[in-house]
Design a protein around this motif. Structure first.
Motif, PDB file in Angstrom:
ATOM      1  N   ARG A 181       0.805  -1.226   0.000  1.00 54.64           N
ATOM      2  CA  ARG A 181       0.000   0.000   0.000  1.00 54.64           C
ATOM      3  C   ARG A 181       0.834   1.270   0.000  1.00 54.64           C
ATOM      4  N   GLY A 182       2.125   1.137  -0.097  1.00 52.19           N
ATOM      5  CA  GLY A 182       2.966   2.312  -0.218  1.00 52.19           C
ATOM      6  C   GLY A 182       3.748   2.646   1.039  1.00 52.19           C
ATOM      7  N   GLU A 183       4.627   3.641   0.890  1.00 52.18           N
ATOM      8  CA  GLU A 183       5.568   4.004   1.952  1.00 52.18           C
ATOM      9  C   GLU A 183       4.864   4.505   3.214  1.00 52.18           C
ATOM     10  N   LEU A 232      11.441  -1.874   4.246  1.00 51.47           N
ATOM     11  CA  LEU A 232      10.141  -2.021   3.593  1.00 51.47           C
ATOM     12  C   LEU A 232       9.758  -0.775   2.802  1.00 51.47           C
ATOM     13  N   VAL A 233      10.100   0.398   3.325  1.00 54.32           N
ATOM     14  CA  VAL A 233       9.820   1.640   2.592  1.00 54.32           C
ATOM     15  C   VAL A 233      10.625   1.668   1.299  1.00 54.32           C
ATOM     16  N   GLY A 234      11.897   1.259   1.379  1.00 56.94           N
ATOM     17  CA  GLY A 234      12.715   1.188   0.171  1.00 56.94           C
ATOM     18  C   GLY A 234      12.169   0.187  -0.821  1.00 56.94           C
ATOM     19  N   HIS A 235      11.695  -0.939  -0.322  1.00 56.22           N
ATOM     20  CA  HIS A 235      11.105  -1.961  -1.199  1.00 56.22           C
ATOM     21  C   HIS A 235       9.829  -1.441  -1.851  1.00 56.22           C
ATOM     22  N   ALA A 236       8.995  -0.755  -1.048  1.00 55.55           N
ATOM     23  CA  ALA A 236       7.751  -0.207  -1.599  1.00 55.55           C
ATOM     24  C   ALA A 236       8.045   0.867  -2.634  1.00 55.55           C
ATOM     25  N   ARG A 237       9.079   1.685  -2.370  1.00 53.15           N
ATOM     26  CA  ARG A 237       9.440   2.751  -3.314  1.00 53.15           C
ATOM     27  C   ARG A 237       9.951   2.161  -4.618  1.00 53.15           C
ATOM     28  N   GLY A 277       9.195  -0.807  -5.832  1.00 57.34           N
ATOM     29  CA  GLY A 277       8.059  -1.406  -6.530  1.00 57.34           C
ATOM     30  C   GLY A 277       7.202  -0.375  -7.217  1.00 57.34           C
ATOM     31  N   ALA A 278       7.037   0.790  -6.543  1.00 58.02           N
ATOM     32  CA  ALA A 278       6.215   1.845  -7.131  1.00 58.02           C
ATOM     33  C   ALA A 278       6.867   2.441  -8.364  1.00 58.02           C
ATOM     34  N   SER A 279       8.200   2.573  -8.320  1.00 65.15           N
ATOM     35  CA  SER A 279       8.894   3.156  -9.469  1.00 65.15           C
ATOM     36  C   SER A 279       9.000   2.176 -10.627  1.00 65.15           C
ATOM     37  N   ALA A 280       8.988   0.875 -10.299  1.00 64.50           N
ATOM     38  CA  ALA A 280       9.098  -0.136 -11.348  1.00 64.50           C
ATOM     39  C   ALA A 280       7.786  -0.331 -12.087  1.00 64.50           C
ATOM     40  N   ALA A 281       6.662  -0.082 -11.397  1.00 63.50           N
ATOM     41  CA  ALA A 281       5.355  -0.318 -12.006  1.00 63.50           C
ATOM     42  C   ALA A 281       5.098   0.556 -13.223  1.00 63.50           C
TER      43      ALA A 281
END
Length: 224
Positions: free
Chosen positions: A87-89, A202-207, A209-213
């Motif tokens: 659900r994001g950072e 987890l924030v880095g992982h979410a970020r 994932g968001a940039s890769a989408a």
């Protein structure tokens, strides 16, 4: 066993009240030892490394199941962040911080009450001492001459037994408070460090994932 029964009997009514207080102290100490040293004791570094591997392998569901296997504060905080990872950072940060606020008081719960129990036990012992001395002086004033020595010894024995019982409980409370408080502070520091490291990961992982989408969508929309 007979000596203990005689010790309690000679202490009068306040001795039995102090006995109830000592039972509360022992129950409190045992409960805190079980929670802090057995139920909540986890290797935070090993858990964090394991969660990192699972998340990097996109196996978040397995990581959540791993954290759901117990009720330790570390597992609760980790699960709260992992559930929100898609659900994001901001969702991850908020979930971890809220779970940390809920988990920290569990590490300190009922430890401070040992100070109150120490004071209560000391005062009960003092009351028993005073009543025993009153009995002793009353014996000297009103008892028959041949009974004065026995009555005086009985009253002084009651006073000293209550003093010993109250001080014994108080010392036990203070020592247990020192040890349990040290353990809880160490675990709280470890939990805060674990939460910060997990949140950053987890924030880095979410970020990421968001940039890769968007790039993936752009490649899918690009003409061939």
């Amino acid at each position: 066993m007979h000596g203990l029964a005689e010790f309690l009997e000679k202490g009068g009514i306040f001795m039995y009240i102090n006995l109830i207080c000592s039972a509360a102290v022992v129950a409190n100490i045992i409960e805190r030892i079980i929670f802090l040293l057995f139920k909540s004791q986890l290797n935070s570094k090993g858990l964090l490394d394991q969660l990192r591997k699972l998340v990097q392998a996109n196996n978040v569901d397995r990581a959540i199941r791993l954290c759901g296997s117990g009720n330790a504060p570390l597992l609760r905080v980790a699960k709260a962040g992992l559930v929100q990872v898609h659900r994001g950072e901001e969702a991850v940060s908020s979930a971890i911080e809220e779970s940390l606020v809920d988990a920290l008081p569990d590490l300190k719960k009922r430890i401070s009450s040992l100070w109150s129990l120490a004071n209560i036990a000391t005062l009960l012992g003092l009351l028993g001492t005073v009543t025993g001395l009153i009995r002793a002086f009353a014996a000297v004033a009103f008892a028959a001459p041949e009974e004065r020595s026995a009555k005086l010894a009985e009253g002084i024995s009651e006073a000293m037994n209550n003093t010993a019982m109250g001080l014994g409980i108080a010392v036990t409370c203070i020592v247990a408070h020192l040890m349990l408080n040290t353990v809880s502070k160490t675990m709280a520091t470890d939990l805060e460090s674990f939460s910060m490291k997990l949140e950053n990961f987890l924030v880095g992982h979410a970020r990421t994932g968001a940039s890769a989408a968007p790039s993936g969508e752009a490649r899918a929309a690009a003409p061939r």
